[in-house]
Design a protein around this motif. Structure first.
Motif, PDB file in Angstrom:
ATOM      1  N   GLU A 384       0.819  -1.221   0.000  1.00 20.77           N
ATOM      2  CA  GLU A 384       0.000   0.000   0.000  1.00 20.77           C
ATOM      3  C   GLU A 384       0.848   1.264   0.000  1.00 20.77           C
ATOM      4  O   GLU A 384       0.445   2.309   0.520  1.00 20.77           O
ATOM      5  CB  GLU A 384      -0.993   0.001   1.176  1.00 20.77           C
ATOM      6  CG  GLU A 384      -1.970  -1.171   1.109  1.00 20.77           C
ATOM      7  CD  GLU A 384      -2.991  -1.145   2.221  1.00 20.77           C
ATOM      8  OE1 GLU A 384      -2.982  -0.185   3.021  1.00 20.77           O
ATOM      9  OE2 GLU A 384      -3.807  -2.084   2.292  1.00 20.77           O
ATOM     10  N   ASP A 386       1.514   3.569  -2.370  1.00 15.94           N
ATOM     11  CA  ASP A 386       0.998   3.910  -3.700  1.00 15.94           C
ATOM     12  C   ASP A 386       1.962   4.769  -4.507  1.00 15.94           C
ATOM     13  O   ASP A 386       2.044   4.634  -5.731  1.00 15.94           O
ATOM     14  CB  ASP A 386      -0.357   4.613  -3.557  1.00 15.94           C
ATOM     15  CG  ASP A 386      -1.394   3.731  -2.870  1.00 15.94           C
ATOM     16  OD1 ASP A 386      -1.516   2.554  -3.284  1.00 15.94           O
ATOM     17  OD2 ASP A 386      -2.046   4.188  -1.922  1.00 15.94           O
ATOM     18  N   ASN A 416      -5.233   4.241  -7.259  1.00 14.55           N
ATOM     19  CA  ASN A 416      -4.976   4.041  -5.826  1.00 14.55           C
ATOM     20  C   ASN A 416      -4.259   5.236  -5.211  1.00 14.55           C
ATOM     21  O   ASN A 416      -4.555   5.644  -4.075  1.00 14.55           O
ATOM     22  CB  ASN A 416      -4.138   2.779  -5.622  1.00 14.55           C
ATOM     23  CG  ASN A 416      -4.888   1.520  -5.998  1.00 14.55           C
ATOM     24  OD1 ASN A 416      -6.117   1.510  -6.034  1.00 14.55           O
ATOM     25  ND2 ASN A 416      -4.157   0.451  -6.299  1.00 14.55           N
TER      26      ASN A 416
END
Length: 542
Positions: A384, A386, A416
């Motif tokens: 995560e 991004d 994202n």
């Protein structure tokens, strides 16, 4: 991973260590075939074997030293050979060659006479004398060479194999065809005398290997049939298969050869590598462990343990081998080392360390390892992170050779990233616009455009705000529905996408005061979801 590239690192630590004393004749054969390092190792290992003819071994050890201009050591070996067996004339030939090298032709001639005492009709000794002259100066001593060759031919009635081998050696620099003819005659005449001449076979095969490798291999197959226990015959055939990219046959031949007592550690290393590339991972691992039992710090076999255990999905064992491999401070590592290590760490749930390994692999060869950028992006996506996921996927696309799916993936990375940034911020809008640019590239050539338009709609909402329904968003939803409608099965498969689009479009037209159009789209929602309470309520008002 390129076979040859990694293979060079499997063999890079090849050491000249014979494993057992399987006969000095292998050393003689290796010397005559000009495989000097192997010859030296075997001759030294077998020197004190009860079956060794020391006079012979000392001659070849002396010749090795002489080839390396170690005149004193050569002289010492030749003299030891004379002491071991004064009747073996070759050591006198060696001493004569040293005298010639030192400019003492008379002394040389005396040594050559001693070599022939008791061997006056030995044509092979005469051939050795001719070779000594040739080794020192083929131009200066052309007459002496010719004279000794003529004497050898006369004594042997033109059947001395060593004369033909010498003539082949003399001719190969200028006339390969003529050299091949001489080597062939050496084979024929030796076999007529009940012998096999491995030197002639190998030199003959080497002449043809580049122009007709299959023919060269066939000759070495023939030699192996005639001398099935010869280390030279076995190793030369294995190497020719390898040189010809016949890796399955090479592996099979190396499997036979490493059973020979006079094989080398480097042969085991190559065999391990061939088994690995033949996907015989457990067998390759067994050979690597066999080498490591005798040579625990062998980085090349630690590499093979890592590769094989990774292939066998023993990731904990592979990681342990990787630690040993990377502990070699002065070793030269490959991109494959790091990419495999990255795979291992990823499987062990250590993504950040895996990323670091992948980055090293990419940096070692950016052109060949472009795909690594996409893998790094994927791992950052899983973490995560991004911003990094976008950075590496964009690098991958910019490097060229991107597919439509790569553009789609990159648009998702930007999606994202946009969702992670504050609403209404310029950075969020920039991320969404970059995503839209890439999804448009993917849409251009895609066969199934529906999911791509759906993603584009999401990106538009990230850019413009979830509450803002723009004409561009409506046009995108219409394009999505048209694409999905090409297959009737999509109505059920992508029901959520249809309902979202119809609801958004109904709301848009209601805001525009076009109630008829709004009712049309809300009705489509109810056809798919008759109990949708919010839409039913809106329809009452309309």
């Amino acid at each position: 991973m390129k076979f040859r590239t990694i293979f060079s690192f499997v063999l890079g630590g090849m050491v000249m260590t014979a494993f057992a004393q399987g006969g000095y004749q292998d050393g003689v054969d290796y010397y005559n075939a000009e495989r000097f390092d192997k010859a030296k190792t075997i001759l030294e290992k077998t020197l004190n074997d009860p079956s060794t003819k020391k006079a012979v071994s000392y001659f070849y050890l002396g010749s090795l030293e002489l080839d390396n201009n170690n005149v004193a050591a050569a002289s010492e070996n030749f003299n030891k050979g004379v002491q071991a067996d004064p009747a073996y004339g070759y050591n006198y030939v060696g001493l004569g060659q040293i005298a010639l090298k030192n400019g003492n032709k008379k002394d040389a001639e005396n040594y050559f006479k001693q070599a022939l005492e008791g061997n006056k009709k030995d044509a092979s000794v005469m051939a050795a004398i001719a070779r000594a002259y040739f080794n020192v100066d083929p131009t200066l001593y052309a007459k002496e060479i010719e004279k000794n060759i003529a004497n050898a031919m006369k004594v042997s009635k033109n059947k001395e194999a060593q004369v033909y081998v010498l003539q082949g050696d003399m001719a190969k620099a200028s006339d390969i065809g003529q050299a091949a003819g001489f080597y062939e005659q050496a084979m024929v005449y030796d076999e007529q005398a009940g012998n096999v001449n491995p030197e002639a076979y190998v030199k003959y095969a080497n002449l043809y290997n580049k122009v007709n490798p299959d023919f060269a291999i066939g000759k070495l197959v023939e030699l192996n049939e005639k001398l099935p226990t010869s280390a030279l015959a076995q190793s030369e055939l294995a190497e020719k298969y390898y040189d010809g990219n016949q890796f399955t046959k090479a592996a099979e031949q190396y499997g036979k050869y490493i059973k020979n007592p006079n094989h080398f550690q480097g042969d085991e290393q190559r065999y391990s590598g061939l088994l690995y590339f033949g996907k015989k991972y457990q067998e390759s691992l067994d050979v690597a462990n066999q080498v490591l039992a005798a040579d625990p710090n062998n980085e090349y076999m630690q590499r093979m343990v890592m590769l094989n255990k990774a292939a066998l999905k023993d990731f904990a064992g592979a990681e342990e081998a990787a630690q040993k491999l990377f502990s070699h401070a002065n070793a030269k590592f490959t991109a494959t080392d790091y990419s495999t290590y990255g795979d291992i760490l990823g499987e062990l749930g250590r993504p950040q360390e895996a990323i670091e390994a992948y980055v090293k692999a990419y940096e070692m060869n950016p052109e060949k390892n472009k795909q690594m950028l996409a893998e790094i992006s994927s791992m950052y996506n899983d973490l995560e992170n991004d911003q990094k996921a976008v950075e590496y996927m964009q690098k991958f696309v910019d490097a060229g050779d991107a597919t439509l799916n790569d553009y789609f993936i990159l648009s998702n990375r930007y999606k994202n990233l946009g969702l992670s940034l504050p609403e209404g911020s310029p950075e969020r809008a920039e991320a969404a616009n970059n995503g839209i640019k890439n999804i448009d590239l993917a849409i251009e050539g895609a066969a199934n455009k529906g999911p791509l338009y759906r993603n584009k709609a999401t990106l538009l909402m990230i850019r413009d705000g979830a509450e803002n329904t723009t004409p561009e968003l409506i046009d995108t939803y219409k394009a999505m529905i048209a694409a999905y409608d090409e297959d009737p099965a999509n109505k059920e498969k992508y029901a959520d996408a249809y309902k979202m689009a119809y609801t958004r479009m109904g709301s848009y037209y209601m805001q525009q005061g076009d109630n008829a159009q709004a009712r049309e789209y809300f009705q489509k929602v109810l056809e798919m979801d008759p109990e949708n309470a919010p839409v039913k309520e809106v329809m009452k008002k309309l």
